[in-house]
Design an enzyme around this catalytic site. Structure first.
Site, PDB file in Angstrom:
ATOM      1  N   HIS A  51       0.764  -1.248  -0.244  1.00  0.00           N
ATOM      2  CA  HIS A  51      -0.053   0.017   0.013  1.00  0.00           C
ATOM      3  C   HIS A  51       0.873   1.415  -0.038  1.00  0.00           C
ATOM      4  CE1 HIS A  51      -3.753  -2.008   0.799  1.00  0.00           C
ATOM      5  NE2 HIS A  51      -2.886  -3.001   1.472  1.00  0.00           N
ATOM      6  N   GLU A  81      -7.234   0.050  -6.082  1.00  0.00           N
ATOM      7  CA  GLU A  81      -6.934  -1.063  -5.929  1.00  0.00           C
ATOM      8  C   GLU A  81      -5.993  -1.684  -7.228  1.00  0.00           C
ATOM      9  OE1 GLU A  81      -9.018  -4.388  -4.075  1.00  0.00           O
ATOM     10  OE2 GLU A  81     -10.027  -2.831  -2.719  1.00  0.00           O
ATOM     11  N   CYS A 109     -11.541  -1.082   0.998  1.00  0.00           N
ATOM     12  CA  CYS A 109     -10.431  -2.068   1.073  1.00  0.00           C
ATOM     13  C   CYS A 109      -9.965  -2.068   2.521  1.00  0.00           C
ATOM     14  CB  CYS A 109      -9.399  -1.238   0.389  1.00  0.00           C
ATOM     15  SG  CYS A 109      -7.837  -2.499   0.021  1.00  0.00           S
ATOM     16  N   GLY A 165      -6.302  -1.905   3.131  1.00  0.00           N
ATOM     17  CA  GLY A 165      -6.068  -0.413   2.669  1.00  0.00           C
ATOM     18  C   GLY A 165      -6.077   0.371   3.986  1.00  0.00           C
TER      19      GLY A 165
HETATM   20  O1  ZDP Z   1      -3.475  -6.372  -2.956  1.00  0.00           O
HETATM   21  C1  ZDP Z   1      -4.178  -6.246  -3.974  1.00  0.00           C
HETATM   22  O2  ZDP Z   1      -4.041  -6.706  -5.063  1.00  0.00           O
HETATM   23  C2  ZDP Z   1      -5.624  -5.947  -3.554  1.00  0.00           C
HETATM   24  N1  ZDP Z   1      -6.491  -5.820  -4.664  1.00  0.00           N
HETATM   25  C3  ZDP Z   1      -6.257  -7.053  -2.718  1.00  0.00           C
HETATM   26  C4  ZDP Z   1      -7.648  -6.956  -2.359  1.00  0.00           C
HETATM   27  C5  ZDP Z   1      -7.666  -6.108  -1.093  1.00  0.00           C
HETATM   28  C6  ZDP Z   1      -9.061  -6.096  -0.491  1.00  0.00           C
HETATM   29  N2  ZDP Z   1      -9.811  -4.971  -1.090  1.00  0.00           N
HETATM   30  C7  ZDP Z   1      -9.081  -5.625   0.942  1.00  0.00           C
HETATM   31  O3  ZDP Z   1     -10.108  -5.416   1.581  1.00  0.00           O
HETATM   32  O4  ZDP Z   1      -8.088  -5.789   1.786  1.00  0.00           O
HETATM   33  C8  ZDP Z   1      -9.821  -7.256  -0.571  1.00  0.00           C
END
Ligand code: ZDP
Length: 296
Positions: free
Chosen positions: A170, A219, A228, A231
């Protein structure tokens, strides 16, 4: 006979859940997951989650494919959905677990523990945040240094960024006004930036109060989602590291508990970064919307 599935969401971050308990590898290919996630020609979802058998010290394994077919290490909203899905599967088999009940889930980011609360919310022990550039990974700093409030240039604009791994990567940017963030323009440029060899999830944060943050997310592998979980955890950790959250109250030297509400487009998550064990805890809902059969 089609493929039985259930559709869940956590604050609008939506997933197709599949019962994969009889096999150690996912029953779909990444390409099939892309088809099912298509919002016009499939079921529609931000990702597909597989409930697989656990290992020696875990109850189950979670794997997830993003809507572009890539595989993230972890998924915060998704693991809350998985916990609710496991309750439904075990209840169907005549063994309904009683809240508070915890599952030990093996993921590519280590063992993650969701606990069902009596009120139906799920609290997830997300483990410790990882802060070193090499752990993110990013080349914004030497591998053994943290990336806190450093400049990242995107489309000729400097952004002050902080990088946090919650198992998945992130990049957090604090802004004065969330409504001024051109998310769909800059999101893909953050995601594919050369400084992030595994790509990145990009969060934009407005600190409304030291215990209340608003967030927009782009994302990796899924684009602009309504929420997320990983996130929101990364954003709160970044806010603490930048001295924006959990400041001493007026006239006191005591630090308040490291807790905040992170408001996403789909609703709020409660985040705590424990000062005792350094783990991050996320609490929020997960809802089953429907079940059906898919024809691939
Ligand atoms: O790290 C990634 O590729 C994200 N797209 C994964 C999914 C993260 C998610 N939205 C969350 O809630 O942590 C599912």
């Amino acid at each position: 006979m089609g493929l039985p599935f259930s559709k869940y969401h956590g604050l609008g971050n939506d997933f197709i859940l599949l019962d994969n308990r009889h096999r150690a590898s996912p029953i779909l290919t990444p390409g099939q997951a892309v088809e099912l996630c298509d919002r016009n020609q499939g079921i529609g979802a931000d990702g597909v989650i597989f409930a697989l058998p656990g290992g020696p010290e875990t109850d189950y394994t979670m794997r997830i494919f993003n809507s572009d077919g890539s595989e993230p290490e972890m998924c915060g909203n998704g693991i809350r959905c998985l916990a609710k899905y496991l309750v439904a599967l075990e209840s169907d088999a005549g063994h309904p677990p009683q809240a508070p009940h915890s599952y030990r889930i093996h993921t590519l980011a280590g063992t993650i523990v969701p606990t069902l609360q009596p009120d139906g919310q799920i609290t997830v022990d997300m483990g410790e945040p990882r802060l070193l550039a090499g752990e993110i990974p990013t080349t914004l700093a030497p591998a053994d240094e943290k990336v806190i409030d450093m400049v990242l240039t995107v489309a000729d604009q400097p952004y002050q960024v902080t990088c946090v791994s919650m198992g998945n990567p992130h990049c957090v940017t604090f802004v004065e006004d969330l409504t001024a963030v051109p998310l769909t323009t800059i999101g893909p440029l953050f995601e594919a930036h050369t400084m992030f060899p595994q790509r990145i999830n990009a969060e934009f944060i407005q600190v409304v109060q030291p215990d209340y943050l608003k967030m927009l997310v782009w994302e990796r592998g899924a684009g602009p989602t309504m929420a997320c979980g990983t996130g929101a955890c990364a954003a709160f950790v970044a806010a603490v590291l930048n001295g924006k959250c959990c400041l001493p109250m007026d006239g006191s030297n005591d630090l308040p508990q490291r807790k905040a509400t992170v408001e996403l487009p789909g609703g709020p998550l409660q985040i705590e970064w424990s000062t005792i064990n350094n783990h991050v805890y996320m609490t929020g809902p997960a809802v089953r919307v429907f079940s059906g059969e898919a024809y691939l």
